[in-house]
Structure formats: C-alpha cells, structure tokens
Design a protein around this motif. Structure first.
Motif, mmCIF file in Angstrom:
data_model
loop_
_atom_site.group_PDB
_atom_site.id
_atom_site.type_symbol
_atom_site.label_atom_id
_atom_site.label_comp_id
_atom_site.label_asym_id
_atom_site.label_seq_id
_atom_site.Cartn_x
_atom_site.Cartn_y
_atom_site.Cartn_z
ATOM 1 N N SER A 150 27.862 -17.032 21.732
ATOM 2 C CA SER A 150 28.735 -17.405 22.950
ATOM 3 C C SER A 150 29.674 -18.072 22.201
ATOM 4 C CB SER A 150 28.164 -18.462 23.836
ATOM 5 O OG SER A 150 27.574 -19.131 22.996
ATOM 6 N N LEU A 151 29.957 -18.468 21.188
ATOM 7 C CA LEU A 151 31.373 -19.267 20.605
ATOM 8 C C LEU A 151 32.202 -18.687 20.334
ATOM 9 C CD1 LEU A 151 30.114 -22.648 19.978
ATOM 10 C CD2 LEU A 151 30.917 -22.418 21.121
ATOM 11 N N ALA A 152 31.634 -18.182 19.879
ATOM 12 C CA ALA A 152 33.190 -16.384 18.625
ATOM 13 C C ALA A 152 33.156 -15.349 19.804
ATOM 14 C CB ALA A 152 31.911 -15.262 18.041
ATOM 15 N N LYS A 153 32.117 -15.533 20.973
ATOM 16 C CA LYS A 153 32.920 -14.575 22.344
ATOM 17 C C LYS A 153 33.973 -15.312 22.996
ATOM 18 C CE LYS A 153 31.361 -11.249 26.122
ATOM 19 N NZ LYS A 153 30.068 -11.406 27.466
ATOM 20 N N ALA A 154 33.580 -16.686 22.689
ATOM 21 C CA ALA A 154 34.702 -17.227 24.020
ATOM 22 C C ALA A 154 36.121 -17.617 22.995
ATOM 23 C CB ALA A 154 34.607 -18.325 25.014
ATOM 24 N N LEU A 155 35.675 -17.882 21.991
ATOM 25 C CA LEU A 155 37.310 -18.352 21.162
ATOM 26 C C LEU A 155 36.916 -17.450 20.260
ATOM 27 C CD1 LEU A 155 35.383 -22.184 20.420
ATOM 28 C CD2 LEU A 155 36.818 -20.902 22.067
ATOM 29 N N PRO A 156 38.943 -16.754 20.202
ATOM 30 C CA PRO A 156 38.684 -15.316 19.042
ATOM 31 C C PRO A 156 39.197 -15.993 17.828
ATOM 32 C CG PRO A 156 39.582 -14.801 21.506
ATOM 33 C CD PRO A 156 39.158 -16.168 21.304
ATOM 34 N N GLY A 157 38.764 -15.191 16.556
ATOM 35 C CA GLY A 157 39.178 -16.065 15.247
ATOM 36 C C GLY A 157 37.719 -16.763 15.517
ATOM 37 N N LEU A 158 37.430 -17.039 16.130
ATOM 38 C CA LEU A 158 36.069 -18.230 15.390
ATOM 39 C C LEU A 158 34.601 -17.400 15.205
ATOM 40 C CD1 LEU A 158 35.005 -20.438 15.484
ATOM 41 C CD2 LEU A 158 33.828 -20.521 18.013
ATOM 42 N N THR A 159 34.180 -17.842 13.522
ATOM 43 C CA THR A 159 32.656 -17.200 12.971
ATOM 44 C C THR A 159 32.169 -18.523 12.942
ATOM 45 O OG1 THR A 159 34.243 -15.244 12.054
ATOM 46 C CG2 THR A 159 31.901 -15.654 11.257
ATOM 47 N N ILE A 160 31.054 -18.197 13.617
ATOM 48 C CA ILE A 160 30.379 -19.224 12.945
ATOM 49 C C ILE A 160 29.314 -18.612 11.976
ATOM 50 C CG2 ILE A 160 28.237 -20.621 13.614
ATOM 51 C CD1 ILE A 160 30.664 -21.685 14.798
ATOM 52 N N THR A 161 29.061 -19.180 11.051
ATOM 53 C CA THR A 161 27.736 -19.018 9.725
ATOM 54 C C THR A 161 26.552 -19.722 10.050
ATOM 55 O OG1 THR A 161 30.004 -18.511 8.748
ATOM 56 C CG2 THR A 161 27.387 -18.913 7.603
ATOM 57 N N GLU A 162 25.806 -19.711 10.039
ATOM 58 C CA GLU A 162 24.673 -20.993 10.213
ATOM 59 C C GLU A 162 23.698 -20.643 9.266
ATOM 60 O OE1 GLU A 162 20.920 -18.468 12.756
ATOM 61 O OE2 GLU A 162 22.101 -17.868 14.807
ATOM 62 N N LYS A 163 23.457 -22.243 9.275
ATOM 63 C CA LYS A 163 23.269 -22.917 7.969
ATOM 64 C C LYS A 163 21.544 -23.575 8.619
ATOM 65 C CE LYS A 163 23.637 -26.032 4.033
ATOM 66 N NZ LYS A 163 24.565 -27.515 3.577
ATOM 67 N N ILE A 164 20.545 -22.460 7.887
ATOM 68 C CA ILE A 164 19.240 -23.226 8.589
ATOM 69 C C ILE A 164 18.466 -23.351 7.491
ATOM 70 C CG2 ILE A 164 16.930 -22.222 10.466
ATOM 71 C CD1 ILE A 164 19.810 -21.670 11.047
ATOM 72 N N VAL A 165 18.200 -24.840 7.627
ATOM 73 C CA VAL A 165 17.768 -25.686 6.614
ATOM 74 C C VAL A 165 16.485 -26.491 6.396
ATOM 75 C CG1 VAL A 165 19.797 -26.178 5.730
ATOM 76 C CG2 VAL A 165 19.382 -28.181 7.217
ATOM 77 N N PRO A 166 15.395 -27.211 6.172
ATOM 78 C CA PRO A 166 14.094 -27.547 6.569
ATOM 79 C C PRO A 166 15.152 -29.108 7.553
ATOM 80 C CG PRO A 166 13.755 -26.958 4.176
ATOM 81 C CD PRO A 166 15.583 -26.948 4.572
#
Length: 560
Positions: free
Chosen positions: A422-438
């Motif tokens: 949703s954030l990438a769709k709303a804000l062109p040029g934004l990429t969100i990389t997930e960091k899923i950690v314990p």
C-alpha cells in the motif's frame, strides 16, 4: 507497565481458525488441572529486573519479585513491601517504612539497604538499564539523571538513603504525582547484592541464578533454563503476605502459534488464549455460548518508529529521507489505519495519537486520548504531494526503506506485506524491503538503530500520559529513532516541572501540546490502540487484566 515495555506486534496469527472451531477440542472450557494453566506468546528474555524491556519477562518478574507497592485490581498502587509511605508537604521527600522481618526466598533478611543497592545498580550506566529513565525522567529522583549520564560517578549521591533496616528516605527534585505507581515497576524492585555478585553476567539468565522477593518462585526441576517453553511458579514460603497467595502452583507454557493456543484452550490445557485475528475471532467468539469471550482492553499503542539518527540505516539515501519531515509526513498520510485494523486487529481502534484510549482521564473526566487527539488521517493525494517535495529536498528520485517487524507472529508478517504494497502504491519511487526477525532481535535492532522503520508496541507503565509522552525525549532510553523535536521536548518538560506538574489542567494542556508537536513533525507514526479478544475459563478467578503496569497480578489467581 504493560505491559510495561516494548512488546511484540500483536498476539495473534492468521490461519486455520475455522478448522479449530470445528474439531479437536473439548466442548467445555474447564481446565483439566487445578493449577492455573497460562500461556506466553513469546519467550521471556531475562529475569533481571534492571535489564528486562519486554512484557513477557516483565510478567514473570512482576510475580516473582515484589516492590514497595503493588497495583491492585482496582488500579490503586497499594503498599506491598512498604508498610507505610509518608510524603512531605512539598511532595519531594518520601519516608518509607518496610514490614518487619522481610526475607528473600533463600531465607536471608531483606532490608532497606537492598533497595539502596538495587536502585543504585539500576541507574548505574555500567548496568545498561533502559528503564533507568523511570528513576530520572519519570521519577525525578535526586541525581538519577546525572549518575545515569555519567556526570556523577558516586552512586551514593543518588537520592535514596537507608536510615535503618526498615526505613529509607527518597528525595526527588520535584513532585511526582504518580510516584507510588513507579514504586510498583519491576525496575524498582529490590535485587539481592549477594546473588548479583555471585552470578555476575549470568544473573537472571536462568531461574536458578536468582533470589526472589515476590509471591512466587520457580518450582524445583520445573524452572526456566533460558530456552525452555514450559515452567512453573510455586508459592514463595518466605513471602511476607503468603497467606493471600491463592494458588500453590501456576504453570506456564510458551505458545507462539495462536491457533495452537486456541486448540489447547479447547482441550482444557490452557485457561486463557487470544483470538485476535479476524479468522480466530469470527470462528471462536461464540465458543461455549460466548461465556468464555473476554476483550482485553490494553493501554497499548502500536506505532512505526523512523530512524532519524542519520546512521544505522540500510543506505545513505534512507538515512537522509527519514530526517526529512515531508517524507515522514507523506508516509503517515499514506498509512490506512482503518483498513489495517479492519483486516488484522479486530477489537482494536485506529490510533489518534501516542497515548491510547482508556488509559487516563483529564481533570474533567474526559478520556485523555480524545482530549489530545490529532488528525492522523489517510490522504493519498496530499501524501503524494509531500512525498515529491521531500524527494526533491533530499535530491533523490526514489528511496528504499527497510521495514522491521517480528517473525514470531504471523500477523506481523501480514501487516508488513500490507504496508509494503500500500505504501509503495501511494508513494511512487518508494520501495519497502521487509526485515522479519525474531522478537528479541527486533528489540536489539531497535536499541542499536539498526533499522529504517520498525513497528513497535508500547504498554503504559502507569495510568498517566507521561508513561507514553516521555518516550521520545532526548535522554529517554526508549527513543530508538532518535527523535529530535524541540517543541515536543519543551511541552513535556513544562508538564514535568513546577508549577504545571501539580496542576492537572495545566499538565494535561502541556501533554496535549506534546502530542501536537509529535504530529506536526511526524516524529512517529501511530497505527492502532490495541484490544486483544480472548477466551478465558470462567472458573479462572482473580485473573484480572490491567491495562497499565503488570498485566496480571497472579497473587489472587486460582481455578475454582
């Protein structure tokens, strides 16, 4: 304190709730054990009250250690190890008398000197306690801030003195209306000097490397090894008020999958289980005719922190971006809080500020969160405009931001996926990389600024707005994003000093100004106020949920 610490994202999972509703469980919720059977959704990290920062560790510490006060089921900070607390007319000096004959769990005397040692240890910068701020910024104990910052080296300059084995005097630099609530916090509990010195860095890493002052101790051969998922607490025979401890044993197990927790509940192997995902909620709210359904209204806010330190992020562009107020505001405006709550957090509410609903009231009786609500809205059009403005200001056409959250909870991953898209769709040029950690790694990464954006939950330590609004001051150990907001800092400091600190109306107005300053600078991104729907055995008595501080005071808990 809720959950008094930084906690994991939610207590729920997405998954096969409908299947659980239909099979594999008893039709009765009655536990098969006379001992309360309770669950934790994540492993505890330490039993050292000076070092614990998470709800789960705090839950166990708060029931195996005792402070000068303990918050009762009516939300009142009543005397515990303290027999009497006298406050001077100016509100700055507390004379505290302990009960006679107090003992540690090993039978040795527990005296006023133990409190002096423990408090000095907590504010000593060498200890590294993130909760030292409850002595300095929140507690305003004389010289606590100076000692914790290293300006004063002599720990004996801390404003606490043992006058005898049963009396101590605490000196504050200013009145603190909620100080008796602070005295119930785990970080204010006494620790035994002999045990700390005996075990050194191993102190608190397992249950046998501890000595206890509270209503419970760990059961022999069923303790916490530092990694095990099952352990038991038993009544402390040396506890001063053992006659009012209702259960001789309480059994715990760590159940990270909420689907499993619901199954265990239906089999009578747990006395409470969360049902907070939409699937679990829909399928199980009516279990046992709805008699077992309990909504746990937590004084907890989930918010996204932005790393504004200018370092520790994934790349220089990200570091620069998050120091830009237009970029932060654009992300806030592009966050659809209503949809997030609807999809993933049934029973919770979209956040309107940092201080959650239902935690504190103003001098007029109005809920503080309503009084101080800020217009955190969803506005994609304005978000795009500010986003482009921010990119131009930092000289970039695109930004890759890492979003950190917990691996322990499936709903955290689902939330991350939603925000990524949703954030990438709303804000062109934004990429969100997930960091899923314990969970424990997420806490460490937060503390060391090893993140761009991180989802954090905070539960109130006491029922007053400062338990949230002190989080982002310059000296706060919880200011992981290194927020630097002069207007916020000024408003909070005004609320914390005379004359406003003793004037409810003035203090609340200052707190509202602090909320407004956080909003205007998009210092953080409040997402939701948490309520956790649960199933609870109707025969589990004295198991009252507290929105602030220690979630459950198990002293009066038993199975009827």
């Amino acid at each position: 304190m809720k959950t008094w610490k930084k906690v994991t994202l939610g207590t729920v999972a997405l998954g096969s709730a409908a299947l659980l509703a239909a099979c594999g469980g008893s039709s009765s919720s009655s536990s098969t054990s006379k001992n309360p059977q309770l669950e934790l959704t994540t492993d505890i990290t330490t039993l050292d009250s000076a070092l614990a920062t998470d709800t789960y560790s705090g839950e166990i510490i708060g029931n195996t250690q005792e402070g000068l006060t303990r918050v009762n089921n009516e939300g009142v900070a009543e005397n515990a190890l303290a027999k009497d607390i006298k406050v001077s007319d100016d509100g700055k000096v507390y004379t505290i008398t302990l009960h006679d004959g107090l003992k540690w769990s090993d039978g040795t005397p527990l005296t006023a000197k133990d409190f002096v040692y423990s408090w000095q240890r907590a504010v000593n910068p060498a200890t590294g306690s993130q909760y030292a701020y409850l002595y300095s910024d929140a507690g305003h104990i004389k010289n606590a801030s100076e000692i914790n910052s290293g300006k004063i080296k002599d720990l004996n300059q801390l404003g606490v003195v043992a006058n005898s084995d049963t009396e101590l005097t605490v000196t504050l630099t200013q009145p603190v209306p909620y100080f008796k609530f602070l005295l119930a916090a785990p970080v204010y509990a006494p620790v035994q000097k002999a045990a700390v010195e005996k075990y050194g860095k191993q102190y608190g890493t397992t249950s046998d490397k501890m000595v206890y002052s509270g209503p419970f101790v760990f059961k022999k051969n069923a303790g916490w090894t530092g990694t095990n998922a099952n352990f038991s607490l038993v009544k402390n025979p040396n506890y001063y008020d053992k006659k009012n401890v209702k259960s001789s044993e309480i059994d715990f197990q760590v159940v990270k999958n909420p689907n499993t927790a619901v199954q265990l509940y239906k089999q009578g192997k747990l006395d409470e289980a969360p049902i907070a995902s939409p699937e679990l909620y829909s399928a199980n709210k009516g279990f046992n005719g709805g008699k077992d359904y309990v909504p746990l209204k937590e004084a907890t806010t989930a918010y996204i922190e932005y790393n504004q330190s200018g370092k520790g992020t994934s790349n220089p562009t990200a570091a620069k971006a998050l120091q830009n107020v237009n970029i932060r505001e654009a992300i806030n405006l592009a966050t659809n809080r209503n949809e997030l709550v609807k999809q993933f957090y049934p029973g919770s509410a979209p956040a309107t500020g940092l201080v959650p609903a239902g935690m504190a009231t103003t001098q007029t009786g109005e809920d503080f969160s309503k009084y101080a609500a800020q217009p955190y809205t969803y506005d994609v059009s304005k978000a795009k405009e500010l986003w482009q403005k921010g990119l131009k200001e930092i000289g970039a056409k695109s930004v890759n931001l890492t979003y950190t959250t917990d691996a322990d909870k499936p709903v955290a991953k689902a939330t991350a996926d939603y925000l990524q898209t949703s954030l990438a769709k709303a804000l062109p040029g934004l990429t969100i990389t997930e960091k899923i950690v314990p969970f424990q790694q997420r806490l460490k990464d937060s503390q060391t600024q090893n993140f761009d954006m991180v989802m954090t939950l905070w539960g109130g330590d006491y029922a007053e707005p400062s338990t949230f609004l002190n989080l982002f001051t310059q000296n706060s150990g919880q200011n992981d994003g290194k927020v630097n907001n002069p207007a916020y800092e000024a408003a909070f400091n005004k609320a914390s000093t005379l004359p406003d600190v003793m004037d409810d109306a003035a203090r609340n107005a200052d707190y509202k100004d602090a909320e407004q300053a956080l909003f205007e600078q998009s210092s953080i991104n409040p997402v939701y106020f948490r309520t956790t729907p649960s199933l609870r055995n109707p025969n589990l008595k004295g198991f009252n949920f507290h929105g602030t501080g220690l979630n459950y005071n198990l002293k009066g808990t038993y199975v009827k």
